[in-house]
Design an enzyme around this catalytic site. Structure first.
Site, mmCIF file in Angstrom:
data_model
loop_
_atom_site.group_PDB
_atom_site.id
_atom_site.type_symbol
_atom_site.label_atom_id
_atom_site.label_comp_id
_atom_site.label_asym_id
_atom_site.label_seq_id
_atom_site.Cartn_x
_atom_site.Cartn_y
_atom_site.Cartn_z
ATOM 1 N N ASP A 264 0.833 -1.202 0.000
ATOM 2 C CA ASP A 264 0.000 0.000 0.000
ATOM 3 C C ASP A 264 0.874 1.260 0.000
ATOM 4 O O ASP A 264 1.614 1.519 0.956
ATOM 5 C CB ASP A 264 -0.904 -0.053 1.256
ATOM 6 C CG ASP A 264 -2.040 0.945 1.195
ATOM 7 O OD1 ASP A 264 -2.017 1.831 0.326
ATOM 8 O OD2 ASP A 264 -2.953 0.834 2.041
ATOM 9 N N ASP A 327 -10.547 4.258 -1.627
ATOM 10 C CA ASP A 327 -11.159 3.274 -0.726
ATOM 11 C C ASP A 327 -12.678 3.248 -0.869
ATOM 12 O O ASP A 327 -13.331 4.286 -0.702
ATOM 13 C CB ASP A 327 -10.823 3.615 0.730
ATOM 14 C CG ASP A 327 -9.351 3.415 1.024
ATOM 15 O OD1 ASP A 327 -8.563 3.316 0.067
ATOM 16 O OD2 ASP A 327 -8.995 3.372 2.211
HETATM 17 C C1 GLA Z 1 -5.550 2.425 2.690
HETATM 18 C C2 GLA Z 1 -6.040 1.255 1.835
HETATM 19 C C3 GLA Z 1 -7.089 0.489 2.612
HETATM 20 C C4 GLA Z 1 -6.486 0.004 3.927
HETATM 21 C C5 GLA Z 1 -5.897 1.169 4.717
HETATM 22 C C6 GLA Z 1 -5.112 0.711 5.922
HETATM 23 O O1 GLA Z 1 -6.589 3.288 2.990
HETATM 24 O O2 GLA Z 1 -6.550 1.710 0.616
HETATM 25 O O3 GLA Z 1 -7.571 -0.607 1.855
HETATM 26 O O4 GLA Z 1 -5.493 -0.939 3.642
HETATM 27 O O5 GLA Z 1 -5.021 1.935 3.904
HETATM 28 O O6 GLA Z 1 -4.558 1.773 6.620
#
Ligand code: GLA
Length: 520
Positions: A264, A327
């Site tokens: 990520d 998200d």
């Molecule tokens: C980002 C990702 C999410 C999750 C969060 C965790 O927002 O896109 O899917 O993994 O980080 O902090």
């Protein structure tokens, strides 16, 4: 329990997503407010699996030569059951009671065609299955569960063990769900140094005292384990990242036994050298290259919210799937629930999906699920029943990873009917690996069509309107001719034959998911 870093990051994401113009349709000030959903009865459409054995899941599975192999034959039906695999290559073994195949893949690349067999007191089921030994993983989209949208920074090792147990006891594993994945928050949080030991090995926080034991527990159930980290110094929730420790972390993940890594972007933007797409590719290329050197297959999930049109190059840098949007849990801005805008943005990139390389529109947020804004504890989803059928249908038509991120301890019958329909999942897991094309899109309806390996086509007719309406798909739109046999996949029932077109009544925010075979 809000993390500042996390919320700064969320704000940044919202700005990015708006700038990228990935909201669907023209959201005006009036349409920004979601209308209250009517009080609809949630009707279970999926027939319960019968007592006779039925083998689900893909017909194709990829593994690298000589690497550890684990596959639990997904099979519904009354236990006890005896499993057997005809033609299993040397080095692999099936447990006849559980149907879990383990061992090491053959050293020689190639297709190993076997027959999976399951027998109980009533009947015997049989399915051809190809173990493709080569350099590609995730030949069909990964299916499983992820901790984020229910446990957030509260996640513990116990949640993961519980999820693995429930994946089996709820029957989800019998339909092919296999990954049990931790998301963020298993490492040490910023401010709680030391973050690594003297050798540079990443340290876990007190909620993860025995990662190896946890992974073994998941594997013992024939399931696979996933982990998460950022290429940046810190993860999105402010826990330690892999920056300057990429190889040591990847080796540790393999040693712990992980089978999946979500990588990520988060704080990487603060340290990323270079410019343009090369800057975006760099950390993923680096991790992709490292994973290839490991003695274990680790599926790589790119999470960078679609920056730099990741769908164009995610596969090239070693990604098996890549998030195409921000998200889903934070998605707002339309009269419709967020899965529509995220899903329709993802749908545009259909030509980039193929076996081992999938567009990822984020998790299945249904059932008992947390409040993403504020990382709140769970409550039942506010989506109507029809919206949930639409959500799952879109994800399957788009050959998306099917990763549920609600509470495994609170799975109800309605949620399991959405997650556990073998004919619907077969659309997602089809070995041809094509993502559905958008056949038609207006502000009232859209149609997605996915060509299937056997020459049939799966079609979703979606109603975006506030009232029921008739939706028609023509053979011209589907580029087909002649009589077609039509089957309703949610109800698992034949609808009949049709020529030229198919019209059906679709409920508010609902879907008709059908599959058409040419009449022979
Ligand atoms: C980002 C990702 C999410 C999750 C969060 C965790 O927002 O896109 O899917 O993994 O980080 O902090």
């Amino acid at each position: 329990m809000r993390s500042d870093t996390y919320w700064n990051w969320c704000l940044w994401m919202i700005v990015c997503v708006c700038c990228a113009g990935s909201f669907v349709g023209q959201a005006t000030a009036e349409t920004m407010i979601r209308q209250d959903a009517p009080d609809e009865e949630k009707i279970i459409l999926t027939p319960r699996p019968g007592p006779a054995p039925a083998i689900h899941g893909p017909r194709l599975f990829g593994v690298r030569p000589g690497k550890p192999f684990i596959y639990r034959i997904p099979c519904t039906g009354t236990r006890p059951m005896v499993f057997h695999v005809e033609g299993l290559p040397e080095g692999l073994h099936v447990d006849s009671k559980t149907g879990i195949i383990t061992g090491n893949a053959p050293d020689k690349a190639g297709d190993y065609v076997v027959r999976l067999q399951a027998t109980n007191a009533l009947a015997k089921a049989d399915k051809e299955f190809t173990i493709r030994v080569g350099n590609r993983l995730a030949l069909t989209p990964p299916m499983g569960w992820n901790s984020w949208y229910i446990h957030y920074n509260r996640v513990t090792e116990q949640h993961l063990r519980q999820a693995a147990e429930k994946m089996v006891s709820s029957g989800m594993a019998d339909f092919g769900y296999q990954y049990v994945n931790i998301d963020d928050c298993w490492m040490k949080k910023k401010g709680n140094a030391p973050y690594r030991d003297e050798q540079g090995t990443v340290l876990t926080n007190a909620k993860f005292p025995d990662i190896r034991g946890m992974v073994d527990f998941i594997h013992a159930r024939g399931l696979r384990a996933g982990t998460y980290i950022s290429p940046g110094p810190w993860t999105c929730a402010g826990y330690v990242g892999s920056y300057r420790h990429e190889a040591i972390d990847a080796r540790k993940f393999a040693e712990w036994g992980f089978d999946f890594l979500k990588y990520d972007w988060c704080s990487y933007g603060n340290v990323a050298p270079g410019t343009g797409v090369e800057r975006l590719k760099k950390p993923y290329q680096q991790m992709g290259d490292i994973l290839k050197t490991l003695d274990r297959d680790i599926v790589l999930n790119l999470c960078q919210y679609g920056m730099g049109e990741v769908w164009r190059w995610g596969g090239e840098v070693g990604g098996n799937c890549w998030r195409t949007t921000g998200d889903l849990g934070l998605e707002r801005g339309s009269r419709l629930p967020g899965f529509y805008s995220i899903g329709l943005a993802n749908a545009k990139h259909y030509q980039y999906a193929k076996p081992g390389q999938w567009n990822d529109p984020d998790y299945l947020l249904i059932g008992w699920v947390g409040a993403a804004h504020g990382m709140g504890t769970g409550k039942p989803t506010t989506l109507t029943g029809h919206e949930q059928y639409s959500y799952m249908s879109m994800w399957c038509l788009m050959a998306a990873p099917l990763i549920f991120s609600g509470d495994m301890a609170k799975l109800d019958d309605f949620t399991l009917n959405i997650l556990g329909n073998g004919e619907v999942i077969a659309v997602d897991q089809d070995a041809l690996g094509k993502q559905a094309r958008i056949v038609l899109q207006t502000d009232q309806q859209f149609i997605l069509a996915k060509p299937m390996e056997d020459g049939s086509i799966a079609v979703g007719l979606f109603n975006l309107g506030e009232n029921p309406q008739a939706i028609t798909v023509t053979w011209e739109q589907l580029q087909r001719t002649g009589k077609q046999r039509i089957r309703d996949l949610w109800r698992q029932k034949e609808i009949g034959m049709a020529d030229h077109r198919f019209t059906t009544q679709v409920a508010r925010h609902g879907v008709a998911l059908v599959r058409l075979w040419p009449d022979e």
